[in-house]
Scaffold this motif. Structure first.
Motif, PDB file in Angstrom:
ATOM      1  N   THR A 247       0.879  -1.191  -0.073  1.00  0.00           N
ATOM      2  CA  THR A 247       0.036  -0.051   0.123  1.00  0.00           C
ATOM      3  C   THR A 247       0.940   1.263   0.162  1.00  0.00           C
ATOM      4  O   THR A 247       0.538   2.011  -0.756  1.00  0.00           O
ATOM      5  N   PHE A 248       2.064   1.208   0.960  1.00  0.00           N
ATOM      6  CA  PHE A 248       2.854   2.479   0.774  1.00  0.00           C
ATOM      7  C   PHE A 248       3.568   2.766  -0.613  1.00  0.00           C
ATOM      8  O   PHE A 248       3.374   3.810  -1.085  1.00  0.00           O
ATOM      9  N   MET A 249       3.774   1.624  -1.321  1.00  0.00           N
ATOM     10  CA  MET A 249       4.522   1.851  -2.463  1.00  0.00           C
ATOM     11  C   MET A 249       3.464   2.188  -3.414  1.00  0.00           C
ATOM     12  O   MET A 249       3.652   3.277  -4.437  1.00  0.00           O
TER      13      MET A 249
ATOM     14  N   ILE B 101       0.852   9.119  -5.898  1.00  0.00           N
ATOM     15  CA  ILE B 101       1.148  10.459  -5.786  1.00  0.00           C
ATOM     16  C   ILE B 101       2.116  11.267  -6.870  1.00  0.00           C
ATOM     17  O   ILE B 101       1.949  12.063  -7.384  1.00  0.00           O
ATOM     18  N   TYR B 102       3.080  10.230  -6.762  1.00  0.00           N
ATOM     19  CA  TYR B 102       4.229  10.638  -8.270  1.00  0.00           C
ATOM     20  C   TYR B 102       3.601  11.128  -9.362  1.00  0.00           C
ATOM     21  O   TYR B 102       3.822  11.894 -10.108  1.00  0.00           O
TER      22      TYR B 102
ATOM     23  N   GLY C  48       3.269  14.829 -10.636  1.00  0.00           N
ATOM     24  CA  GLY C  48       4.435  14.759 -11.425  1.00  0.00           C
ATOM     25  C   GLY C  48       4.418  15.792 -12.539  1.00  0.00           C
ATOM     26  O   GLY C  48       5.088  16.863 -12.782  1.00  0.00           O
ATOM     27  N   LYS C  49       3.169  15.883 -13.073  1.00  0.00           N
ATOM     28  CA  LYS C  49       2.905  16.873 -14.350  1.00  0.00           C
ATOM     29  C   LYS C  49       2.757  18.318 -13.585  1.00  0.00           C
ATOM     30  O   LYS C  49       3.384  19.397 -14.197  1.00  0.00           O
ATOM     31  N   SER C  50       2.373  18.678 -12.449  1.00  0.00           N
ATOM     32  CA  SER C  50       2.039  20.005 -12.106  1.00  0.00           C
ATOM     33  C   SER C  50       3.359  20.328 -11.352  1.00  0.00           C
ATOM     34  O   SER C  50       3.747  21.695 -11.180  1.00  0.00           O
TER      35      SER C  50
END
Length: 52
Positions: free
Chosen positions: A19-21, A27-28, A32-34
């Motif tokens: 779940t952490f990964m 989130i990445y 990542g675009k913003s």
């Protein structure tokens, strides 16, 4: 011979890591675009005017 941890501890740890990964990957890719857009904007508006 070392004692083995209970099986449910190992399963709990593996589920936590999965779940952490997955949350980090989500989130990445979502931010990542913003982040790239913000870096380009900040580079244009960011100027160092040093007064010595």
């Amino acid at each position: 011979m070392p004692q083995m941890a209970p099986l449910w501890w190992e399963i709990l740890f593996i589920m936590f890591m999965i779940t952490f990964m997955t949350f980090n990957i989500m989130i990445y890719f979502n931010s990542g675009k913003s982040i790239n857009k913000n870096i380009k904007i900040n580079k244009k508006s960011f100027q160092l005017n040093w007064m010595w």
